[in-house]
Design a protein around this motif. Structure first.
Motif, PDB file in Angstrom:
ATOM      1  N   GLU A  95       0.825  -1.200   0.000  1.00 46.51           N
ATOM      2  CA  GLU A  95       0.000   0.000   0.000  1.00 46.51           C
ATOM      3  C   GLU A  95       0.865   1.258   0.000  1.00 46.51           C
ATOM      4  O   GLU A  95       0.596   2.219  -0.733  1.00 46.51           O
ATOM      5  CB  GLU A  95      -0.919  -0.001   1.222  1.00 46.51           C
ATOM      6  CG  GLU A  95      -2.042  -1.028   1.163  1.00 46.51           C
ATOM      7  CD  GLU A  95      -3.015  -0.742   0.034  1.00 46.51           C
ATOM      8  OE1 GLU A  95      -3.403   0.427  -0.141  1.00 46.51           O
ATOM      9  OE2 GLU A  95      -3.375  -1.692  -0.691  1.00 46.51           O
ATOM     10  N   ALA A 115      -2.373  11.425  -6.055  1.00 48.49           N
ATOM     11  CA  ALA A 115      -3.137  10.198  -5.794  1.00 48.49           C
ATOM     12  C   ALA A 115      -2.629   9.042  -6.638  1.00 48.49           C
ATOM     13  O   ALA A 115      -2.740   7.882  -6.273  1.00 48.49           O
ATOM     14  CB  ALA A 115      -4.619  10.447  -6.079  1.00 48.49           C
ATOM     15  N   GLY A 137       0.363   8.331  -7.213  1.00 45.78           N
ATOM     16  CA  GLY A 137       1.601   7.789  -6.671  1.00 45.78           C
ATOM     17  C   GLY A 137       2.836   8.510  -7.164  1.00 45.78           C
ATOM     18  O   GLY A 137       3.948   8.158  -6.820  1.00 45.78           O
ATOM     19  N   ALA A 161       2.796   2.660  -9.138  1.00 45.29           N
ATOM     20  CA  ALA A 161       1.681   2.454  -8.215  1.00 45.29           C
ATOM     21  C   ALA A 161       1.027   1.093  -8.431  1.00 45.29           C
ATOM     22  O   ALA A 161       0.421   0.529  -7.518  1.00 45.29           O
ATOM     23  CB  ALA A 161       0.642   3.562  -8.373  1.00 45.29           C
ATOM     24  N   PHE A 198      -2.298   6.824   5.872  1.00 47.86           N
ATOM     25  CA  PHE A 198      -3.556   6.884   5.136  1.00 47.86           C
ATOM     26  C   PHE A 198      -4.659   7.568   5.938  1.00 47.86           C
ATOM     27  O   PHE A 198      -5.582   8.148   5.355  1.00 47.86           O
ATOM     28  CB  PHE A 198      -3.980   5.473   4.706  1.00 47.86           C
ATOM     29  CG  PHE A 198      -3.225   4.977   3.501  1.00 47.86           C
ATOM     30  CD1 PHE A 198      -3.641   5.310   2.223  1.00 47.86           C
ATOM     31  CD2 PHE A 198      -2.083   4.208   3.646  1.00 47.86           C
ATOM     32  CE1 PHE A 198      -2.946   4.873   1.108  1.00 47.86           C
ATOM     33  CE2 PHE A 198      -1.379   3.757   2.554  1.00 47.86           C
ATOM     34  CZ  PHE A 198      -1.794   4.097   1.265  1.00 47.86           C
ATOM     35  N   SER A 213       2.549   1.966  -3.310  1.00 45.11           N
ATOM     36  CA  SER A 213       1.659   2.482  -4.352  1.00 45.11           C
ATOM     37  C   SER A 213       1.444   3.987  -4.234  1.00 45.11           C
ATOM     38  O   SER A 213       1.087   4.645  -5.206  1.00 45.11           O
ATOM     39  CB  SER A 213       0.306   1.749  -4.287  1.00 45.11           C
ATOM     40  OG  SER A 213      -0.417   2.136  -3.128  1.00 45.11           O
ATOM     41  N   ARG A 214       1.654   4.532  -3.036  1.00 46.93           N
ATOM     42  CA  ARG A 214       1.464   5.962  -2.823  1.00 46.93           C
ATOM     43  C   ARG A 214       2.763   6.748  -2.744  1.00 46.93           C
ATOM     44  O   ARG A 214       2.793   7.942  -3.030  1.00 46.93           O
ATOM     45  CB  ARG A 214       0.671   6.189  -1.533  1.00 46.93           C
ATOM     46  CG  ARG A 214      -0.803   5.842  -1.637  1.00 46.93           C
ATOM     47  CD  ARG A 214      -1.589   6.881  -2.417  1.00 46.93           C
ATOM     48  NE  ARG A 214      -1.620   8.159  -1.748  1.00 46.93           N
ATOM     49  CZ  ARG A 214      -2.554   8.526  -0.873  1.00 46.93           C
ATOM     50  NH1 ARG A 214      -3.536   7.686  -0.567  1.00 46.93           N
ATOM     51  NH2 ARG A 214      -2.516   9.710  -0.306  1.00 46.93           N
ATOM     52  N   GLU A 242       2.594  13.972  -2.760  1.00 46.78           N
ATOM     53  CA  GLU A 242       2.347  12.766  -3.538  1.00 46.78           C
ATOM     54  C   GLU A 242       0.959  12.899  -4.161  1.00 46.78           C
ATOM     55  O   GLU A 242      -0.015  13.111  -3.449  1.00 46.78           O
ATOM     56  CB  GLU A 242       2.360  11.491  -2.677  1.00 46.78           C
ATOM     57  CG  GLU A 242       3.626  11.292  -1.860  1.00 46.78           C
ATOM     58  CD  GLU A 242       3.521  12.095  -0.576  1.00 46.78           C
ATOM     59  OE1 GLU A 242       4.532  12.700  -0.212  1.00 46.78           O
ATOM     60  OE2 GLU A 242       2.435  12.128   0.015  1.00 46.78           O
TER      61      GLU A 242
END
Length: 473
Positions: free
Chosen positions: A47, A465, A467, A209, A375, A50-51, A463
């Protein structure tokens, strides 16, 4: 990259022997449970990758999710884990070949003398530049995986020693109960170290991502399946009773080849040695890179920043790391079994492997804590992906670490968790001092210790969305 650095061949050949004194014939179950635990742990890393696609990987994730001091500690833990891998391989290749030469050819050569040969070659290749050798190592890696899986299939096709059985996948097969399973789990976890390697390519691959998390997840599944199948084949091949007697000095895959496929015996020996050497070269390259950049950034003496004008390699960093690897291997081996017995070399691998695994497990904990915090703070929080799974991963890894303190009853294994705790305390004190007196160096130092990467004059500011990462002076 993730699959290769896990080292499926060398991990299958040698790591189960260090679990088996504790988990015995239930070691395949240990690897199956470890696969599940690593998949859960990897979910948070996937996760974050990916960001936050970044060469800093864990350092970046923890820094953005928790803070720079925690990122600095993460870098320190990764550094000590990486630095211990080359001397561990020196001990392993020496011990394995000493036993093999003695048993197969009646030749007596001490493990330390054998280990000096690949160590010297490792240093030579690092001084000359290792691109061609790394390409060769990748080809050898592929061949090694084919050899070990093929042999496992042959063992199963022959029905094993006493017939095929699923008993090794039952907790009741552990001769030391649940405690044996917990202790064996740490050595199994060593086999998965490196699964996160693809995260360091987050700034270089297309669609990071999507592709980086996919690479991490599929690598864990693919290599983990190889481990479970091959270790199960090993146990049924030697027999459940014999599996309980295997220890770090044993060479069960040599025995399996001799019993089920005599034509493959030499291939197994060559695959084992080349696999150990490939891991040694790869890990040494990473540590040398870190030392070089730490010298360049002023965190170590400037001599580490020196680059040979002809070969374009960091000469002093290579020599210091090479000497460190040899000295650590010899000192640990002399104390932990002697320089003349294969036990000395196998204990070098067992002890240092145990230590570096205990060093990397807290990094997984910190990363999953960072996932939950990041997150929730940055948006996009999903209960299962960013809450339940990271929380479960934290419980699993913390439980494993606590289990080591409670279950270990034999020195020096009882000391190792405290050595890691002492190292964390030292690194944390350094982070606090830098935060108060040289805050500008705190971020650079943590990133360098983690990966050997440093972006001078730049800081991450945002960052998207998707990524992507933008940087500003």
């Amino acid at each position: 990259m993730s699959a290769a650095i896990m080292g499926p061949a060398v991990s299958t050949f040698f790591n189960p022997q260090f679990s088996m004194p504790f988990s015995g014939a239930a070691t395949p179950l240990v690897y199956a449970l470890c696969l599940v635990a690593i998949l859960i742990t990897a979910s948070g890393i996937m996760e974050m990758s990916s960001r936050l696609p970044s060469a800093g990987a864990f350092y970046t994730y923890v820094t953005r999710g928790i803070g720079p001091k925690s990122g600095f500690v993460t870098g320190g833990l990764m550094f000590v884990a990486y630095a211990l891998l080359p001397p561990a391989e020196v001990g392993l290749v020496g011990s394995y070949l000493q036993s093999t030469l003695r048993d197969e050819f009646g030749i007596a050569v001490p493990w330390w003398a054998i280990g000096l040969v690949p160590a010297a070659l490792m240093i030579f290749l690092a001084l000359e530049g290792v691109q061609s050798s790394l390409r060769t190592a990748l080809v050898l890696f592929t061949a090694e995986v084919v050899i070990v899986v093929t042999l496992a299939v042959i063992v199963v096709a022959h029905g094993g020693k006493h017939g095929l059985t699923l008993q090794p996948l039952s907790p009741s097969a552990s001769p030391h109960g649940v405690g044996g399973l917990v202790t064996g789990f740490v050595f199994a976890a060593l086999s998965f170290v490196g699964f996160e390697a693809a995260a360091t390519l987050g700034e270089e691959v297309r669609k990071p991502a999507r592709n980086v998390p996919k690479a991490i997840g599929l690598s864990v599944l693919f290599v983990g399946a190889i481990y479970v199948f091959c270790v199960w084949a090993e146990v049924v091949g030697v027999g459940v009773g014999a599996a309980n007697k295997i220890d770090g000095t044993s060479t069960p895959w040599n025995d399996l080849a001799a019993t089920y496929a005599p034509w493959a015996k030499l291939l197994v020996i060559l695959a084992a040695v080349s696999s150990m050497f490939a891991v040694m070269v790869n890990s040494n390259t990473g540590v040398v890179r870190i030392l070089h950049v730490m010298g360049r950034e002023g965190m170590l003496p400037k001599l580490f920043a020196h680059v040979d004008p002809k070969r374009k390699t960091p000469t002093y960093a290579v020599l210091v790391q090479g000497i460190f690897s040899v000295v650590i291997a010899l000192v640990v081996g002399a104390v932990a079994g002697g320089l003349g017995s294969p036990e000395g070399g196998s204990n070098v691998y067992g002890y240092l492997g145990f230590l570096l695994t205990l060093g990397i497990l807290p990094v997984y904990v910190l990363t999953n804590i960072a996932t939950m915090r990041f997150f929730r703070k940055e948006g996009g929080f999903r209960l299962v992906r960013h809450g339940v799974l990271p929380g479960l991963a934290i419980l699993l890894m913390v439980g494993l670490l606590v289990g080591q303190v409670q279950q270990q009853t034999t020195a020096p294994y009882t000391w190792f968790p405290w050595l890691i705790a002492a190292w964390v305390a030292v690194v944390a004190a350094g982070a606090i001092w830098l935060g108060r007196h040289q805050p500008e160096k705190l971020a650079v130092a943590g990133a360098v210790m983690a990966t050997g990467e440093a972006e001078e004059g730049h800081v991450v500011t945002h960052e998207a969305a998707s990524g992507s990462v933008t940087t500003a002076p």
